[in-house]
Design an enzyme around this catalytic site. Structure first.
Site, PDB file in Angstrom:
ATOM      1  N   GLU A 114      -4.483  10.090  -4.888  1.00 31.00           N
ATOM      2  CA  GLU A 114      -5.883   9.716  -5.471  1.00 31.00           C
ATOM      3  C   GLU A 114      -6.926  10.524  -4.659  1.00 31.00           C
ATOM      4  O   GLU A 114      -7.775   9.816  -4.468  1.00 31.00           O
ATOM      5  CB  GLU A 114      -5.896   8.271  -5.950  1.00 31.00           C
ATOM      6  N   GLU A 123       2.324   6.362 -10.469  1.00 31.10           N
ATOM      7  CA  GLU A 123       1.852   4.900 -11.030  1.00 31.10           C
ATOM      8  C   GLU A 123       1.579   4.894 -12.279  1.00 31.10           C
ATOM      9  O   GLU A 123       0.956   5.611 -13.092  1.00 31.10           O
ATOM     10  CB  GLU A 123       0.669   4.811 -10.186  1.00 31.10           C
TER      11      GLU A 123
HETATM   12  O1  AHR Z   1      -1.803   0.437  -7.597  1.00 24.10           O
HETATM   13  C1  AHR Z   1      -2.846   0.031  -6.896  1.00 24.10           C
HETATM   14  C2  AHR Z   1      -3.857   1.076  -6.701  1.00 24.10           C
HETATM   15  O2  AHR Z   1      -4.164   1.971  -8.011  1.00 24.10           O
HETATM   16  C3  AHR Z   1      -3.095   2.147  -6.138  1.00 24.10           C
HETATM   17  O3  AHR Z   1      -3.539   2.091  -4.473  1.00 24.10           O
HETATM   18  C4  AHR Z   1      -4.115   3.351  -6.133  1.00 24.10           C
HETATM   19  O4  AHR Z   1      -3.419   4.487  -5.922  1.00 24.10           O
HETATM   20  C5  AHR Z   1      -4.512   3.215  -7.620  1.00 24.10           C
HETATM   21  O5  AHR Z   1      -5.565   3.276  -7.989  1.00 24.10           O
END
Ligand code: AHR
Length: 513
Positions: A176, A301
């Site tokens: 990110e 994610e």
């Molecule tokens: O999964 C929680 C957070 O969500 C992670 O650290 C980040 O990559 C995303 O914003």
């Protein structure tokens, strides 16, 4: 809504091989996930092997978790790997700056994480620090892990107990980086990626798959501008440094984890289904730069993100997990299978006690969530050949309920309409596996499944269902939501009629005639 709905499976139309990595997992140093979810220390009264919880390992082993991403998340871009090697009593105490300024004791580091991966049979995926770490630091971590020969770093690994290299193939180059990983523009990140990536070497025996930070959800411009920069600089040369490109997509919430109305149920499932737009949209942009699809699209994610459970620290992202989350997981995995030609890996966030987790732990207890049971039910798809799955089921939510669902349409600008039944199909060694979700919280469905120009005989049906739309497992009642015993159904020619309970997930398996 009509009770009878119809889906068609076309075995003659292969989509692609379902990479087992589509069922991947994610473990960040966040809340209770690592401490005490994975690691309690050798001295703990909780049964453990070298500090790793036995109950968690036992629960995860049958799933054959294909890949486990670590150590973050946002945590990754403030993690310095040297803090987590060497004698444990000498490791520094750091602050988990992203997640509540909690203490980070570094008791689980590279060696302990690899031991955990080996214990559950997962391949490690390391997220490197591009945000606050140096190029040298990342370069050295790769050598420390992967070099089999004689070097100071490889010998340090040996001194720390690992004679053989860890052979870590998957390396994220930041996380990110448009946000917590450095607040960069796509061009700034692309330039940083090129520099960091240049020093991530393939040591003999381990070819690195370098994974670039992709967009947040439907941020099409991040994807386009990143690839534009990588291509423009010197023809196609820099594109060769990218093996994977990882988007993140959270469908969020509607209501809370355990309190929601029927319309909030449909709203969340609509947002979950919008993940199809994220996959097709980003892949179609990537195809402009990489028409042969040599760069793999990854969802690093994904999952539901509900408000934190009352009484738990906000920074720990602890949430319960209901039958609605099971439908979110099933719907998403079905989308991944249906796009097996476009998507290579997908890691749900996160493994234990954080967001949409597979397991919940409390002191010496460990329970399986409804989401766990979906991953269990869907196991036969892993590695099989995905074949075309068409749903003719009627629309139950047109997607306009959710802005996210609308924005996720890159190709056709139409919201992704949630149907009464979604699913996916795969074939391995002549055995057909079909998984279906009845997405409606209260309406049962009589499903007509047709195998186009095929024949079915006896089919085994296994279901995850509940009488109550908020049903979930607790430490006191750990098996409220669990897989039902298998039933045998008899097909007629190419047709099978099967009853789907409201808000349920079903797997049908049988030999194709
Ligand atoms: O999964 C929680 C957070 O969500 C992670 O650290 C980040 O990559 C995303 O914003």
């Amino acid at each position: 809504m009509d009770t009878v709905q119809r889906v068609v499976v076309v075995p003659q139309e292969p989509v692609g091989q379902i990479q087992p990595y589509l069922h991947g997992q994610f473990a960040e140093h966040l809340g209770e996930l690592v401490y005490p979810g994975v690691y309690v220390g050798p001295e703990s009264s909780i049964p453990n092997t070298d500090g790793l919880r036995n109950d968690v390992i036992e629960a995860l082993r049958p799933l054959s978790v294909p890949v486990l991403r670590w150590p973050g998340g946002c945590f990754a871009d403030d993690y310095h790997w040297r803090d987590g090697i060497g004698p444990r009593e000498q490791r520094p105490l750091r602050i988990n700056t992203h997640w509540g300024m909690e203490e980070e004791p570094n008791q689980l580091g590279t060696h302990e994480f690899i031991a955990f991966c080996r214990a559950i049979g997962a391949e490690p995926y390391f997220a490197g620090n591009l945000g606050s770490g140096t190029i040298q630091e990342l370069r050295d971590w790769v050598e420390y892990c992967n070099f089999a020969g004689n070097s100071t770093l490889a010998n340090e690994r040996r001194t720390n107990g690992a004679a053989e290299p860890f052979q870590v193939r998957f390396w994220g180059i930041g996380n990110e980086n448009w946000g917590c990983g450095g607040n960069m523009s796509p061009e700034e990140y692309a330039a940083a990626f090129a520099r960091y990536r240049s020093f991530v070497f393939n040591y003999p025996g381990t070819e690195v798959e370098a994974i670039a930070c992709g967009p947040n959800g439907h941020d099409w411009s991040w994807t386009r501008r990143f690839f534009e920069y990588m291509k423009k600089r010197d023809g196609n040369c820099r594109l060769r440094h990218i093996q994977g490109f990882a988007a993140h997509y959270y469908c969020g919430t509607a209501g809370t984890a355990t309190e929601y109305t029927e319309s909030q149920w449909l709203e969340l499932l609509s947002k979950a289904y919008a993940i199809e737009g994220i996959v097709t949209g980003h892949r179609s942009i990537m195809d402009e730069y990489d028409p042969q699809r040599k760069r793999k699209l990854i969802l690093d994610e994904w999952g539901a993100w509900h408000p934190v459970e009352q009484g738990k620290p906000r920074s720990g992202l602890y949430q319960q997990n209901t039958i609605r989350d099971a439908c979110v997981a099933a719907l998403s995995l079905d989308v991944f299978h249906n796009h097996a030609d476009k998507l290579y890996m997908a890691n749900i966030a996160q493994l234990i006690n954080v967001l949409q987790s597979l397991l919940l732990i409390e002191e010496d207890r460990c329970i399986k969530t409804p989401t766990y049971h979906v991953f269990d039910l869907y196991r036969p798809h892993k590695g099989a050949q995905a074949v075309r799955f068409l749903t003719a089921a009627e629309t139950v939510s047109n997607g306009e309920a959710s802005e996210e669902a609308c924005r996720s349409c890159y190709l056709d600008k139409q919201p992704f309409a949630l149907r009464a039944v979604h699913g996916s199909a795969s074939v391995r060694d002549g055995v057909l596996c079909v998984t279906v979700v009845n997405t409606h919280p209260t309406q049962p469905v009589e499903l007509d499944l047709e195998v186009y120009q095929g024949k079915l005989g006896e089919m085994e049906a296994v279901t995850l269902a509940s009488d109550e739309i908020h049903a979930h497992n607790t430490f006191e009642q750990p098996d409220v939501v669990q897989l039902a015993a298998a039933k045998t159904l008899q097909a007629q020619g190419s047709q099978l009629r099967v009853s789907l309970a409201p808000g349920s997930v079903t797997r049908l398996m049988g030999r194709l005639g």
